[in-house]
Design a protein around this motif. Sequence first.
Motif, PDB file in Angstrom:
ATOM      1  N   ARG A  50       0.811  -1.224   0.000  1.00 25.86           N
ATOM      2  CA  ARG A  50       0.000   0.000   0.000  1.00 25.86           C
ATOM      3  C   ARG A  50       0.836   1.261   0.000  1.00 25.86           C
ATOM      4  N   ARG A  51       1.816   1.356   0.888  1.00 27.75           N
ATOM      5  CA  ARG A  51       2.596   2.603   0.991  1.00 27.75           C
ATOM      6  C   ARG A  51       3.340   2.921  -0.294  1.00 27.75           C
ATOM      7  N   LEU A  52       3.983   1.914  -0.875  1.00 27.02           N
ATOM      8  CA  LEU A  52       4.708   2.160  -2.126  1.00 27.02           C
ATOM      9  C   LEU A  52       3.736   2.553  -3.231  1.00 27.02           C
ATOM     10  N   MET A  56       3.983   5.999  -5.324  1.00 28.38           N
ATOM     11  CA  MET A  56       4.144   5.984  -6.778  1.00 28.38           C
ATOM     12  C   MET A  56       2.945   6.661  -7.461  1.00 28.38           C
ATOM     13  N   ALA A  57       1.733   6.371  -6.993  1.00 27.85           N
ATOM     14  CA  ALA A  57       0.529   6.918  -7.602  1.00 27.85           C
ATOM     15  C   ALA A  57       0.410   8.423  -7.400  1.00 27.85           C
ATOM     16  N   ALA A  75       7.317   7.215 -16.127  1.00 29.42           N
ATOM     17  CA  ALA A  75       5.917   7.504 -15.801  1.00 29.42           C
ATOM     18  C   ALA A  75       4.982   6.709 -16.713  1.00 29.42           C
ATOM     19  N   GLU A  76       5.315   6.669 -17.982  1.00 31.51           N
ATOM     20  CA  GLU A  76       4.498   5.901 -18.922  1.00 31.51           C
ATOM     21  C   GLU A  76       4.585   4.404 -18.623  1.00 31.51           C
ATOM     22  N   VAL A 121       8.620  -7.317  -6.478  1.00 28.80           N
ATOM     23  CA  VAL A 121       7.883  -6.916  -5.291  1.00 28.80           C
ATOM     24  C   VAL A 121       8.448  -5.588  -4.813  1.00 28.80           C
ATOM     25  N   GLY A 122       7.576  -4.634  -4.558  1.00 26.06           N
ATOM     26  CA  GLY A 122       7.961  -3.333  -4.043  1.00 26.06           C
ATOM     27  C   GLY A 122       7.217  -3.065  -2.745  1.00 26.06           C
ATOM     28  N   GLY A 123       7.961  -2.733  -1.739  1.00 25.78           N
ATOM     29  CA  GLY A 123       7.384  -2.483  -0.430  1.00 25.78           C
ATOM     30  C   GLY A 123       8.019  -3.413   0.575  1.00 25.78           C
TER      31      GLY A 123
END
Length: 183
Positions: A50-52, A56-57, A75-76, A121-123
Amino acid sequence: MRKLIYGYGVSLDGYINDRDGNIDWTDPDEELHQFHNDRYRQLEIALHGRRLYELMAEYWPHVPDTASPIEREFAELWTQKPKVVFSRTLTEVHWNSRLVSDNAVEEVRKLKAAGDGVMEVGGANLAASLIPHGLIDEYQLFISPVLLGGGTPMFPTSDKRLTLRLVETRHFATVVMLRYLAE
């Protein structure tokens, strides 16, 4: 079976952000940013905690016109890349994302078994939930020459040893990359 990579910018003392959650010390140079773009392009699916995802969003879908071509390219890539976001508190996600609020370990097992590409995996919290189950195949550390003295650690504490095999080192102007395979 899909391969799962856990890669992050990390301080020399092992943190992915400082005590206030800042990552401003991870500002990549052009070569490193292009390396990340090329690496991200090869991913089939990105897994975000969630945090990542929120971080990013907040930025990448709205990158300013004054951003560099490499940043606009990322970004794209980020907005188009299929993403699975793991959260018990979010109620919706956007930008080619799917929300999973149940068992992350079981979902990642299914995702790994459903193809033969590469996922990332990010976070740190999401990765920490997967590491004890042996779901991460590769670790990529982008070590910055900074000591933060606290923050979110890249790796969780554990009562069992995890043996890794160093398979690549690479020097950039701002970081050193260490790439390990889980054994």
